[in-house]
Every structure is written in C-alpha cells, then in structure tokens.
Design an enzyme around this catalytic site. Structure first.
Site, PDB file in Angstrom:
ATOM      1  N   TYR A  17       0.900  -1.911  -0.181  1.00 39.65           N
ATOM      2  CA  TYR A  17      -0.226  -0.166  -0.076  1.00 39.65           C
ATOM      3  C   TYR A  17       0.884   1.651   0.226  1.00 39.65           C
ATOM      4  O   TYR A  17       0.084   2.603  -0.137  1.00 39.65           O
ATOM      5  CB  TYR A  17      -0.862   0.154   1.570  1.00 39.65           C
ATOM      6  CG  TYR A  17      -2.038  -0.760   0.822  1.00 39.65           C
ATOM      7  CD1 TYR A  17      -2.645  -0.810  -0.161  1.00 39.65           C
ATOM      8  CD2 TYR A  17      -2.259  -2.159   2.670  1.00 39.65           C
ATOM      9  CE1 TYR A  17      -4.160  -1.529   0.063  1.00 39.65           C
ATOM     10  CE2 TYR A  17      -3.138  -2.924   2.319  1.00 39.65           C
ATOM     11  CZ  TYR A  17      -4.126  -2.876   0.474  1.00 39.65           C
ATOM     12  OH  TYR A  17      -4.848  -4.252   0.795  1.00 39.65           O
TER      13      TYR A  17
ATOM     14  N   LYS B 252       5.578 -13.952   4.541  1.00 36.59           N
ATOM     15  CA  LYS B 252       5.712 -15.502   3.500  1.00 36.59           C
ATOM     16  C   LYS B 252       6.941 -14.543   3.306  1.00 36.59           C
ATOM     17  O   LYS B 252       7.828 -14.528   1.927  1.00 36.59           O
ATOM     18  CB  LYS B 252       4.619 -14.522   2.128  1.00 36.59           C
ATOM     19  CG  LYS B 252       5.088 -15.775   1.206  1.00 36.59           C
ATOM     20  CD  LYS B 252       4.031 -16.928   1.682  1.00 36.59           C
ATOM     21  CE  LYS B 252       4.108 -18.059   0.178  1.00 36.59           C
ATOM     22  NZ  LYS B 252       3.407 -19.105   0.376  1.00 36.59           N
TER      23      LYS B 252
ATOM     24  N   ASP C  13       0.229 -18.516   3.117  1.00 39.80           N
ATOM     25  CA  ASP C  13      -0.727 -18.943   3.010  1.00 39.80           C
ATOM     26  C   ASP C  13      -1.306 -20.300   3.821  1.00 39.80           C
ATOM     27  O   ASP C  13      -2.723 -20.391   4.493  1.00 39.80           O
ATOM     28  CB  ASP C  13      -0.458 -19.425   1.847  1.00 39.80           C
ATOM     29  CG  ASP C  13       0.531 -19.895   2.425  1.00 39.80           C
ATOM     30  OD1 ASP C  13       1.773 -20.233   3.124  1.00 39.80           O
ATOM     31  OD2 ASP C  13       1.867 -20.267   1.464  1.00 39.80           O
TER      32      ASP C  13
ATOM     33  N   ASP D 134      -5.253  -7.186   5.678  1.00 43.97           N
ATOM     34  CA  ASP D 134      -6.260  -6.817   5.184  1.00 43.97           C
ATOM     35  C   ASP D 134      -6.934  -8.020   4.888  1.00 43.97           C
ATOM     36  O   ASP D 134      -8.602  -7.959   5.478  1.00 43.97           O
ATOM     37  CB  ASP D 134      -5.985  -5.866   4.102  1.00 43.97           C
ATOM     38  CG  ASP D 134      -7.210  -5.623   3.359  1.00 43.97           C
ATOM     39  OD1 ASP D 134      -8.560  -5.179   3.869  1.00 43.97           O
ATOM     40  OD2 ASP D 134      -6.680  -4.270   2.838  1.00 43.97           O
TER      41      ASP D 134
ATOM     42  N   ASP E 253     -10.595  -9.852   6.289  1.00 42.18           N
ATOM     43  CA  ASP E 253     -11.745 -10.165   6.462  1.00 42.18           C
ATOM     44  C   ASP E 253     -12.314 -12.294   6.568  1.00 42.18           C
ATOM     45  O   ASP E 253     -13.924 -12.142   6.549  1.00 42.18           O
ATOM     46  CB  ASP E 253     -11.565 -10.383   4.788  1.00 42.18           C
ATOM     47  CG  ASP E 253     -12.038  -8.268   4.464  1.00 42.18           C
ATOM     48  OD1 ASP E 253     -12.178  -7.439   5.034  1.00 42.18           O
ATOM     49  OD2 ASP E 253     -13.029  -8.219   3.453  1.00 42.18           O
TER      50      ASP E 253
END
Ligand code: ATP
Ligand code: MG
Length: 328
Positions: free
Chosen positions: A121, A169, A201, A225, A229
C-alpha cells in the site's frame, strides 16, 4: 472550563452514511463529546473535485479521535491519507464470534495487528508497457520495529499474556518479509514476549480449521487486510468487525467493511461494526467504562435482540441502534 473532547466524524460513502450516525448516537448516550462532521469520499469528489478536502484532513489531524465510515472508488485517496493524518502505524482488527450469532467457527477470538503504513500500500505502482505493470513493495526495519514493539506492549497488557504469531511469506519474499519477520521477532525477544511465526497461506487454512490455535496475529499490510476479512467470514460477517488505526497521539476508528454498495441506501446495514469501533474510540480516550458499556449493550443485542439481514434477521439499522441505545 475544560474543553469537551473533540471527535471528528467522517461518514463517507455508501453505508458509512447509515452506520456512522448510528454510532454517533451511541457515543452521545455514553459521554460528553463535541462532534465535528466532515466530508470525504466519492460524493465529495463529485462535488468538490477532491475526495479528501484539506479541511477534512486537518480535522482528523487535530481532533482527539476520528470516527470514519467508508469510501467507495476513492478509498485509496481517502483512507490512506487519513491514516497518515492521525499518524497511525498499526491497525487493530479484533475478530471474535458472539454468543447467539451464527458463526462458521464460534470459537474464534483473534486480534490482527496490521502494519498500516507500507507494504504494497506504499503506492509505488506503475504501468510500464501495454503488457507489463509493476508494484514495489516497501518494508522498512523502522516500521517493522515500531509495530513489533507495539505488539509486545499490546499482549503484555492483556490478562492472558499469550504472546503473538507473526504471519509472513518470507520463504518467497525473503528481503521484505524476511526483514519484517526478523525485526518483529527481535522486538519480542527484547521484551520477553513469546512469539512464533506462520506462513500466511498456511495461516489461512489453519485458522479456518482451528482458530483457537491463534490469538494475536501480527501481519504485513496486505496480509492483515485479507486475513481479517477471512476471519470475518468465520464469525458471521463483515457487519461485526471493528477496527482502530492507532497513532502515537490520536486514532481513527472505522469498521473493517467498506461501503457495501449492494445494500447502501436501504437502511438495513448492520451498525455493530461501527458501534464497536466507537467503543474502541472511547477506550483510546481513556473512557474504559464507556467502552465496556457500549460493548455490553452490543453483545446483548447480538445475543437476543433484533438482527439485520446479514445476521439472518429482518430488522433495520434504526431498530438495531434503538435496541443498543435502550440497553446502554
Ligand atoms: P468496498 O469496495 O467499499 O469495500 P465491497 O463491495 O467490497 O465495497 P464491502 O463493504 O466490503 O463491499 O462488503 C462486502 C459484503 O459484505 C457486501 O455483500 C456487503 O453487503 C456485506 N456487508 C459489509 N458490511 C456490512 C454491514 N455493516 N451490514 C451488512 N452487510 C455488510
Ligand atoms: Mg470490500
């Protein structure tokens, strides 16, 4: 005469216009706050040519705290600068199931601490040719260290004292996520806080199968983010998840959800996420009693009160808000 605490109110677009006023009513019922409303978002862009007018930015930068709803297409031009206006470096996203609410995983009780200033971002995206687009991902040691130090303080203040998990990751993004993971772990070691790591993951699968193996999860920006969710899906939907963008001196509080264009204007949005964000807001001001009062009222309505359609009910935003106000 002492000045009343100033709360900036920025409803934004879509259901922000419905759930933010609901949360303001709740705040009015628990404390003596001075509210200043300001505009931002798609409608503001259409009217003024700017998604985030300077007055709105300045208000967020100076108010004691800001309550924000959501912005539509212009989200990146609104929420990223607003988070910067309050100097926020961490986005706290609690995701827990509530008794009485249908949840895929009713045992879920997580808190995401999401890095809030960089990662993908940071905005360095380019279209090089018709065929090729690129994005530069920025991870700094300083932002990772500040987040790690904050995560240590955060878990040390919790009665459970369970430490945290770093989701990353680094097996693929060795430089960026390697720096993030190692720096956050260094802060944990320095503070004497238990910390372990998980590949992001693998986290996505494991949290669905058994959310109780996690507690506080420290994430880079995009991972925080997406994974929060995902956690919303485990607990009954986006209508339940609040968040706090915390800075050194002030914060900005907003639901995790967006503008929900599919239901905007119908008066049926679930106000719980924004009302719970308001609870985090008053707690950031030191009003722990008011925060607890709001939470208890929301929990009570969720357990046996009216429900909006996202939770399987037929109630309106108004009816749920009235029920929360009654139970305060
Ligand atoms: P945006 O781009 O603004 O994020 P979106 O289409 O991704 O818009 P979200 O707001 O993220 O929409 O919502 C995703 C889904 O969850 C939608 O179906 C929406 O109706 C639902 N939803 C989100 N927030 C709420 C809420 N407070 N009450 C009820 N349903 C909600
Ligand atoms: Mg969305």
């Amino acid at each position: 005469m002492t000045e009343a605490t100033e709360i900036a109110v920025i409803p934004g677009d879509g259901i922000g216009q419905e759930v933010v006023p609901a949360a303001v009513e709740v705040l009015e019922a628990v404390g003596d706050y001075a509210f200043t409303e300001a505009e931002a978002g798609d409608a503001t862009l259409d009217e003024t040519g700017e998604a985030l007018p300077a007055e709105t930015y300045d208000l967020a930068a100076t108010a004691d705290a800001t309550l924000f709803g959501a912005a539509g297409e212009s989200a990146a031009d609104v929420i990223l600068p607003l988070r910067e206006a309050v100097g926020s470096f961490v986005n706290i996203r609690p995701a827990r199931a509530y008794p009485g609410v249908d949840a895929l995983r009713p045992e879920t009780d997580l808190v995401f601490l999401r890095e809030n200033t960089e990662g993908v971002y940071a905005g360095h995206e380019d279209r090089l040719t018709d065929d090729v687009s690129t994005l530069t991902r920025v991870v700094t040691e300083s932002a990772s260290r500040r987040l790690g130090a904050y995560a240590c303080e955060y878990v040390q203040e919790r009665p459970e004292h369970d430490g945290f998990t770093v989701a990353h990751k680094a097996n693929v993004m060795r430089e960026t996520d390697g720096l993030f993971r190692d720096t956050v772990l260094e802060e944990a070691e320095r503070a004497g806080v238990d910390a372990d790591t998980v590949l992001m993951d693998a986290f996505a699968t494991r949290v669905c199968l058994d959310p109780e193996q996690f507690d506080v999860v420290v994430c880079p920006n995009l991972a925080g983010d997406v994974l929060s969710d995902l956690a919303a899906g485990l607990v009954g939907g986006l209508g339940l998840l609040p968040s706090a963008n915390v800075g050194a001196e002030r914060g900005l509080f907003e639901p995790v959800h967006g503008t929900a264009p599919d239901i905007a204007g119908e008066g049926v949005a679930n106000p719980s996420a924004t009302i719970l964000s308001a609870a985090m807001l008053v707690e950031s001001l030191g009003d722990d009693d008011a925060g607890a009062q709001i939470r208890t009222a929301v929990e009570s309505v969720l357990s046996d009160g009216p429900r909006t359609p996202d939770l399987g009910g037929e109630a309106t935003t108004r009816e749920v808000t009235d029920a929360v106000l009654e139970r305060l």
